[in-house]
Design a protein around this motif. Structure first.
Motif, PDB file in Angstrom:
ATOM      1  N   LEU A 173       0.814  -1.203   0.000  1.00  0.00           N
ATOM      2  CA  LEU A 173       0.000   0.000   0.000  1.00  0.00           C
ATOM      3  C   LEU A 173       0.857   1.267   0.000  1.00  0.00           C
ATOM      4  O   LEU A 173       0.534   2.257  -0.667  1.00  0.00           O
ATOM      5  CB  LEU A 173      -0.937  -0.006   1.211  1.00  0.00           C
ATOM      6  CG  LEU A 173      -2.011  -1.106   1.223  1.00  0.00           C
ATOM      7  CD1 LEU A 173      -2.824  -1.049   2.506  1.00  0.00           C
ATOM      8  CD2 LEU A 173      -2.916  -0.995   0.000  1.00  0.00           C
ATOM      9  N   VAL A 174       1.972   1.240   0.753  1.00  0.00           N
ATOM     10  CA  VAL A 174       2.869   2.399   0.764  1.00  0.00           C
ATOM     11  C   VAL A 174       3.471   2.627  -0.615  1.00  0.00           C
ATOM     12  O   VAL A 174       3.539   3.776  -1.106  1.00  0.00           O
ATOM     13  CB  VAL A 174       3.970   2.206   1.826  1.00  0.00           C
ATOM     14  CG1 VAL A 174       5.035   3.279   1.687  1.00  0.00           C
ATOM     15  CG2 VAL A 174       3.373   2.226   3.222  1.00  0.00           C
ATOM     16  N   ASN A 175       3.896   1.558  -1.275  1.00  0.00           N
ATOM     17  CA  ASN A 175       4.470   1.695  -2.610  1.00  0.00           C
ATOM     18  C   ASN A 175       3.423   2.118  -3.631  1.00  0.00           C
ATOM     19  O   ASN A 175       3.728   2.869  -4.564  1.00  0.00           O
ATOM     20  CB  ASN A 175       5.118   0.378  -3.034  1.00  0.00           C
ATOM     21  CG  ASN A 175       6.471   0.150  -2.396  1.00  0.00           C
ATOM     22  OD1 ASN A 175       7.492   0.630  -2.878  1.00  0.00           O
ATOM     23  ND2 ASN A 175       6.500  -0.588  -1.304  1.00  0.00           N
ATOM     24  N   ILE A 176       2.190   1.640  -3.468  1.00  0.00           N
ATOM     25  CA  ILE A 176       1.120   2.066  -4.376  1.00  0.00           C
ATOM     26  C   ILE A 176       0.870   3.564  -4.244  1.00  0.00           C
ATOM     27  O   ILE A 176       0.699   4.277  -5.244  1.00  0.00           O
ATOM     28  CB  ILE A 176      -0.166   1.258  -4.088  1.00  0.00           C
ATOM     29  CG1 ILE A 176      -0.015  -0.170  -4.628  1.00  0.00           C
ATOM     30  CG2 ILE A 176      -1.383   1.929  -4.723  1.00  0.00           C
ATOM     31  CD1 ILE A 176      -1.194  -1.065  -4.328  1.00  0.00           C
ATOM     32  N   PHE A 177       0.868   4.063  -3.027  1.00  0.00           N
ATOM     33  CA  PHE A 177       0.665   5.502  -2.831  1.00  0.00           C
ATOM     34  C   PHE A 177       1.811   6.302  -3.437  1.00  0.00           C
ATOM     35  O   PHE A 177       1.592   7.345  -4.066  1.00  0.00           O
ATOM     36  CB  PHE A 177       0.535   5.813  -1.347  1.00  0.00           C
ATOM     37  CG  PHE A 177       0.322   7.271  -1.055  1.00  0.00           C
ATOM     38  CD1 PHE A 177      -0.926   7.848  -1.206  1.00  0.00           C
ATOM     39  CD2 PHE A 177       1.382   8.077  -0.645  1.00  0.00           C
ATOM     40  CE1 PHE A 177      -1.124   9.197  -0.953  1.00  0.00           C
ATOM     41  CE2 PHE A 177       1.199   9.421  -0.389  1.00  0.00           C
ATOM     42  CZ  PHE A 177      -0.069   9.983  -0.548  1.00  0.00           C
ATOM     43  N   ASP A 178       3.043   5.816  -3.265  1.00  0.00           N
ATOM     44  CA  ASP A 178       4.192   6.538  -3.815  1.00  0.00           C
ATOM     45  C   ASP A 178       4.194   6.520  -5.342  1.00  0.00           C
ATOM     46  O   ASP A 178       4.595   7.493  -5.987  1.00  0.00           O
ATOM     47  CB  ASP A 178       5.496   5.937  -3.289  1.00  0.00           C
ATOM     48  CG  ASP A 178       5.683   6.197  -1.799  1.00  0.00           C
ATOM     49  OD1 ASP A 178       5.076   7.165  -1.292  1.00  0.00           O
ATOM     50  OD2 ASP A 178       6.409   5.427  -1.144  1.00  0.00           O
ATOM     51  N   ALA A 179       3.785   5.392  -5.924  1.00  0.00           N
ATOM     52  CA  ALA A 179       3.825   5.265  -7.383  1.00  0.00           C
ATOM     53  C   ALA A 179       2.580   5.787  -8.064  1.00  0.00           C
ATOM     54  O   ALA A 179       2.584   5.981  -9.287  1.00  0.00           O
ATOM     55  CB  ALA A 179       4.026   3.795  -7.769  1.00  0.00           C
ATOM     56  N   GLY A 180       1.488   6.019  -7.312  1.00  0.00           N
ATOM     57  CA  GLY A 180       0.236   6.443  -7.920  1.00  0.00           C
ATOM     58  C   GLY A 180      -0.182   7.845  -7.547  1.00  0.00           C
ATOM     59  O   GLY A 180       0.131   8.819  -8.266  1.00  0.00           O
TER      60      GLY A 180
END
Length: 390
Positions: A173-180
């Motif tokens: 979820l953290v990576n999704i927020f950073d990438a999206g």
């Protein structure tokens, strides 16, 4: 016996009795170097001897050092005697250090017998076959490491879907927020400007043929088929790919990667899989969002520059020009771009060095490889589309 005496004192030295002095007393059978005074850096002691100071016409083979009038000394005396030894060797004289203080002899013993020659730059002969072979082997090595990393990540994703992987939902979820969501602003600005530039260039040319309405076709097809996917991927390569490489290189330098390996935690599932999977999930959505922003950018310019183009007509023309297959083609490209950026960035981070400078090098290399890879893959997709008549 004839005695030749050469006095040398440093330029600018005072005339006190403790000033550093040296002189060479020579005879046909004996040569002596007399050192007197305080030999310290503060007193202006000489650090070298002229190359012609020990030239004699006698048969002497040993240069004696007389330190009976020597006062205080430091490393400047050792440096001076080191140059004396080199000059004496060139004039076939051996240096007798028996009368020197014990401290000077111990320091002098630490020096090499001969001066170290200056480092020579390696000579690289012209060998095109050898250079080509080395580049080929390095490329195959990188491709093999990248393939192995992709296979490990794919196995980790299968285990994660079955609930037995090492990936944490929080990391995903953290990576999704950073990438999206964090990339929406820059994706919006770049794609909006791309659509506006296409509309401006197209309107200038199409006005000459009274084909103003086809500006919508130009912007829609170009952005949906090519530019939105490519520009979004380039943005993610520079923004997210460089961050992945820098983060993993920092973990490698802090020995966090080594600690995970010691505890038996798979790196591919714990660190790499959330990064790559988040890019795969967010890149198609960012591609769609970029298409919308490009169309809006073209709409703003077209309706502002072309009096015959209305807002409703522009959007109707855009919807009629864009086929669903164009979106499918863009979706496939965006997913492939995401996998390439994620794998190459993580591999570059894992193969980086352990110093602080290597972190910046890894981030720069990840950005360059990502951008070049996106353009190269887009060229391959163009060839495939031409062959399949898509």
């Amino acid at each position: 016996m004839t005695e030749h005496e050469h006095n040398r004192t440093p330029a600018g030295a005072d005339s006190t009795a403790s000033r550093p002095e040296w002189k060479v007393q020579s005879s046909p059978t004996d040569t002596t170097l007399v050192v007197s005074g305080d030999w310290t850096i503060d007193d202006g002691a000489a650090l070298a001897i002229p190359s012609d100071a020990l030239k004699t016409s006698g048969t002497a083979r040993t240069l004696h050092v007389d330190v009976s009038h020597l006062g205080q000394w430091d490393s400047s005396l050792v440096s001076f005697l080191w140059t004396v030894k080199q000059v004496a060797a060139r004039t076939k004289l051996s240096l007798d250090l028996a009368q020197l203080p014990d401290g000077v002899q111990r320091l002098f013993a630490l020096l090499p017998t001969e001066p170290v020659p200056p480092a020579q730059h390696p000579h690289h002969p012209f060998a095109p076959l050898q250079a080509t072979g080395a580049v080929t082997l390095d490329t195959l090595k990188e491709v093999g490491a990248l393939t192995e990393l992709g296979a490990d990540t794919a196995r980790g994703s299968v285990k994660a879907l079955s609930g037995h992987g090492g990936m944490r939902l929080r990391d995903l979820l953290v990576n999704i927020f950073d990438a999206g969501p964090s990339a929406l602003l820059i994706v919006s600005v770049v794609n909006f400007l791309i659509g506006a530039i296409l509309a401006f260039v197209g309107s200038v040319q199409l006005q000459k043929f009274s084909a103003d309405m086809y500006v919508a076709n130009l912007v829609g097809i170009a952005c949906v088929r090519e530019l939105s996917a490519v520009m979004t991927a380039i943005i993610m390569a520079g923004r997210t790919g460089g961050a992945y490489a820098a983060r993993i290189a920092t973990m490698l330098g802090n020995e966090e990667i080594d600690a995970l390996k010691v505890f038996g935690i798979p790196i591919s599932s714990y660190i790499l899989l959330p990064s790559i999977l988040s890019l795969m999930l967010m890149m198609p959505l960012l591609y769609l969002y970029g298409c919308v922003m490009s169309v809006i950018g073209g709409y703003v310019v077209a309706t502002g520059m072309l009096p015959d183009v209305t807002g409703a007509g522009y959007f109707n023309q855009t919807i009629g020009a864009i086929d669903l297959h164009q979106f499918e083609f863009g979706f496939v490209k965006s997913i492939v771009f995401a996998v390439m950026i994620g794998l190459t960035s993580c591999q570059i981070g894992l193969s980086a060095g352990r110093s602080a400078a290597d972190v910046g090098t890894a981030a720069t290399r990840a950005v360059v490889v990502g951008i070049v890879g996106v353009i190269a893959l887009d060229a391959i997709f163009a060839i495939i589309a031409n062959i399949l008549d898509i």
